[in-house]
Design an enzyme around this catalytic site. Structure first.
Site, PDB file in Angstrom:
ATOM      1  N   ASP A 133       0.810  -1.217   0.000  1.00 21.78           N
ATOM      2  CA  ASP A 133       0.000   0.000   0.000  1.00 21.78           C
ATOM      3  C   ASP A 133       0.850   1.276   0.000  1.00 21.78           C
ATOM      4  O   ASP A 133       1.609   1.535   0.931  1.00 21.78           O
ATOM      5  CB  ASP A 133      -0.898   0.016   1.236  1.00 21.78           C
ATOM      6  CG  ASP A 133      -1.805  -1.200   1.324  1.00 21.78           C
ATOM      7  OD1 ASP A 133      -3.031  -1.033   1.190  1.00 21.78           O
ATOM      8  OD2 ASP A 133      -1.286  -2.308   1.529  1.00 21.78           O
ATOM      9  N   GLU A 175      -4.421   2.360  -3.409  1.00 21.22           N
ATOM     10  CA  GLU A 175      -5.730   2.870  -3.002  1.00 21.22           C
ATOM     11  C   GLU A 175      -5.635   3.935  -1.907  1.00 21.22           C
ATOM     12  O   GLU A 175      -6.633   4.558  -1.570  1.00 21.22           O
ATOM     13  CB  GLU A 175      -6.623   1.722  -2.525  1.00 21.22           C
ATOM     14  CG  GLU A 175      -6.114   1.020  -1.290  1.00 21.22           C
ATOM     15  CD  GLU A 175      -7.233   0.616  -0.344  1.00 21.22           C
ATOM     16  OE1 GLU A 175      -8.394   0.574  -0.779  1.00 21.22           O
ATOM     17  OE2 GLU A 175      -6.943   0.385   0.831  1.00 21.22           O
ATOM     18  N   ASN A 176      -4.428   4.144  -1.357  1.00 16.17           N
ATOM     19  CA  ASN A 176      -4.225   5.198  -0.356  1.00 16.17           C
ATOM     20  C   ASN A 176      -3.230   6.249  -0.834  1.00 16.17           C
ATOM     21  O   ASN A 176      -2.708   7.027  -0.030  1.00 16.17           O
ATOM     22  CB  ASN A 176      -3.692   4.599   0.950  1.00 16.17           C
ATOM     23  CG  ASN A 176      -4.657   3.632   1.602  1.00 16.17           C
ATOM     24  OD1 ASN A 176      -4.340   2.455   1.769  1.00 16.17           O
ATOM     25  ND2 ASN A 176      -5.824   4.106   1.966  1.00 16.17           N
ATOM     26  N   ASN A 236     -10.722  -1.235  -0.519  1.00 18.11           N
ATOM     27  CA  ASN A 236     -11.914  -0.572  -0.014  1.00 18.11           C
ATOM     28  C   ASN A 236     -11.887   0.944  -0.199  1.00 18.11           C
ATOM     29  O   ASN A 236     -12.930   1.605  -0.148  1.00 18.11           O
ATOM     30  CB  ASN A 236     -12.116  -0.904   1.477  1.00 18.11           C
ATOM     31  CG  ASN A 236     -10.895  -0.602   2.312  1.00 18.11           C
ATOM     32  OD1 ASN A 236      -9.810  -1.108   2.047  1.00 18.11           O
ATOM     33  ND2 ASN A 236     -11.067   0.216   3.347  1.00 18.11           N
ATOM     34  N   HIS A 237     -10.707   1.533  -0.452  1.00 19.76           N
ATOM     35  CA  HIS A 237     -10.627   2.983  -0.687  1.00 19.76           C
ATOM     36  C   HIS A 237     -10.575   3.332  -2.175  1.00 19.76           C
ATOM     37  O   HIS A 237     -10.372   4.501  -2.522  1.00 19.76           O
ATOM     38  CB  HIS A 237      -9.399   3.569   0.017  1.00 19.76           C
ATOM     39  CG  HIS A 237      -9.541   3.636   1.507  1.00 19.76           C
ATOM     40  ND1 HIS A 237     -10.430   4.491   2.138  1.00 19.76           N
ATOM     41  CD2 HIS A 237      -8.913   2.945   2.498  1.00 19.76           C
ATOM     42  CE1 HIS A 237     -10.330   4.331   3.452  1.00 19.76           C
ATOM     43  NE2 HIS A 237      -9.431   3.389   3.690  1.00 19.76           N
ATOM     44  N   HIS A 281      -6.647  -8.110  -0.709  1.00 18.88           N
ATOM     45  CA  HIS A 281      -6.751  -6.929   0.152  1.00 18.88           C
ATOM     46  C   HIS A 281      -7.693  -7.272   1.305  1.00 18.88           C
ATOM     47  O   HIS A 281      -8.916  -7.237   1.157  1.00 18.88           O
ATOM     48  CB  HIS A 281      -7.305  -5.761  -0.677  1.00 18.88           C
ATOM     49  CG  HIS A 281      -7.063  -4.421  -0.077  1.00 18.88           C
ATOM     50  ND1 HIS A 281      -5.832  -3.803  -0.099  1.00 18.88           N
ATOM     51  CD2 HIS A 281      -7.893  -3.556   0.561  1.00 18.88           C
ATOM     52  CE1 HIS A 281      -5.912  -2.626   0.483  1.00 18.88           C
ATOM     53  NE2 HIS A 281      -7.153  -2.460   0.905  1.00 18.88           N
ATOM     54  N   HIS A 305      -3.419  -4.202   2.684  1.00 24.48           N
ATOM     55  CA  HIS A 305      -4.455  -3.515   3.472  1.00 24.48           C
ATOM     56  C   HIS A 305      -4.031  -3.168   4.893  1.00 24.48           C
ATOM     57  O   HIS A 305      -4.344  -2.083   5.366  1.00 24.48           O
ATOM     58  CB  HIS A 305      -5.768  -4.304   3.525  1.00 24.48           C
ATOM     59  CG  HIS A 305      -6.818  -3.654   4.376  1.00 24.48           C
ATOM     60  ND1 HIS A 305      -7.386  -2.433   4.060  1.00 24.48           N
ATOM     61  CD2 HIS A 305      -7.398  -4.039   5.542  1.00 24.48           C
ATOM     62  CE1 HIS A 305      -8.279  -2.109   4.989  1.00 24.48           C
ATOM     63  NE2 HIS A 305      -8.296  -3.054   5.898  1.00 24.48           N
ATOM     64  N   HIS A 326      -1.028  -2.723   6.093  1.00 27.71           N
ATOM     65  CA  HIS A 326       0.080  -1.749   6.031  1.00 27.71           C
ATOM     66  C   HIS A 326       1.338  -2.150   6.794  1.00 27.71           C
ATOM     67  O   HIS A 326       2.384  -1.540   6.600  1.00 27.71           O
ATOM     68  CB  HIS A 326      -0.369  -0.370   6.534  1.00 27.71           C
ATOM     69  CG  HIS A 326      -1.336   0.321   5.635  1.00 27.71           C
ATOM     70  ND1 HIS A 326      -1.551   1.690   5.658  1.00 27.71           N
ATOM     71  CD2 HIS A 326      -2.167  -0.164   4.673  1.00 27.71           C
ATOM     72  CE1 HIS A 326      -2.462   2.027   4.760  1.00 27.71           C
ATOM     73  NE2 HIS A 326      -2.862   0.904   4.154  1.00 27.71           N
TER      74      HIS A 326
END
Length: 269
Positions: free
Chosen positions: A8, A39-40, A67-68, A150, A175, A177
């Site tokens: 991530d 996604e982050n 999810n983001h 994820h 996910h 991290h």
């Protein structure tokens, strides 16, 4: 074939580490293809078009999500035009796809993005989706299959590993991290519970520690923010694949206050 997978990427600190190190890593280890979960990557939540194009210019070939994925609405039409995946177990009709087949050195490889269930939005069954998709890819003659799972729970990640062991070339957990120390190869499948973030390493999973501490001490909501100053880390797993089977894997970590990278050996069963 040698493939690099970046965990991530969190905000500006993460993007800065990709910019500073990825091209050198690609050259040093002769990487044929690079996949990154991003996604982050935009301010810690979601991915916008500018930052997606930045990451591609730094040497990322394909971006996975979670999810983001949907936090920055401008990315939604780009899911149809750029090599950006969202979890494949979203219902039919949702923009984009969670699987992509590309050709690297004339060899087809498939990248599959799946999202777990614990602590996540309600989606179609991750395990059935992964099983059906991987079996279909194998039926098409595609032997090199890379999975980004994820998920929050390590139990889900290990279950997915055992489900796809001997079929997928690699199952990378994302996910949470925090990089885990369980990199392994079994029946030609590489697995690690979590590759680990690229971004700030002296806060809480890439974010400034102030808000998380307030949440835990008081129970009150508090907006998460990226740190203005931080120590940074770059994390990647590199896999070598022959005829769809992983034959070697190692972890590369770079700290912004150190010049050298650290390669962590795997264990094989």
């Amino acid at each position: 074939m040698t493939i690099g997978f970046i965990g991530d990427i969190v905000g500006r600190p993460g993007r800065a580490m990709i910019e500073a190190h990825l091209k050198k890593i690609r050259q040093e280890f002769a990487l044929d293809y690079v996949i990154a979960n991003a996604e982050n990557a935009s301010h810690g939540f979601g991915l916008n078009a500018q930052h997606a194009n930045e990451l591609f210019s730094y040497g990322v070939n394909l971006i996975t999500g979670g999810n983001h994925t949907w936090d920055k609405k401008e990315i939604i039409p780009l899911l149809e035009t750029l090599p950006i995946l969202r979890p494949h177990n979203y219902p039919k009709g949702v923009a984009g796809s969670g699987v992509k087949i590309v050709h690297v050195n004339a060899e087809p490889i498939a990248v599959l993005n799946i999202m777990g269930h614990y602590g996540m939005p309600t989606l179609n069954n991750a395990f059935l989706c992964a099983q059906e998709t991987v079996d279909a890819l194998l039926h098409e003659g595609i032997r090199t299959i890379i999975v980004d799972f994820h998920a929050e729970a390590t139990s889900e990640k290990y279950a997915m590993f055992h489900l796809l062991k001997g079929k997928a070339s690699a199952v990378f957990g994302t996910h949470t991290h925090v990089g885990t120390d369980d990199l392994q190869i079994d029946e030609g499948t590489c697995f690690v519970s979590d590759v680990g973030l690229s971004g700030a390493r002296d806060g809480v999973i890439g974010m400034d520690k102030t808000a998380p501490l307030k949440r835990f001490l008081t129970g009150l909501p508090c907006a998460l923010e990226l740190p203005k100053k931080c120590k940074k880390i770059f994390q990647m797993v590199i896999v070598k694949i022959e005829e769809g089977k992983c034959i070697d894997a190692f972890k590369v970590r770079i700290f912004d206050d150190q010049e050298r990278h650290i390669a962590k050996a795997i264990y094989e069963r």
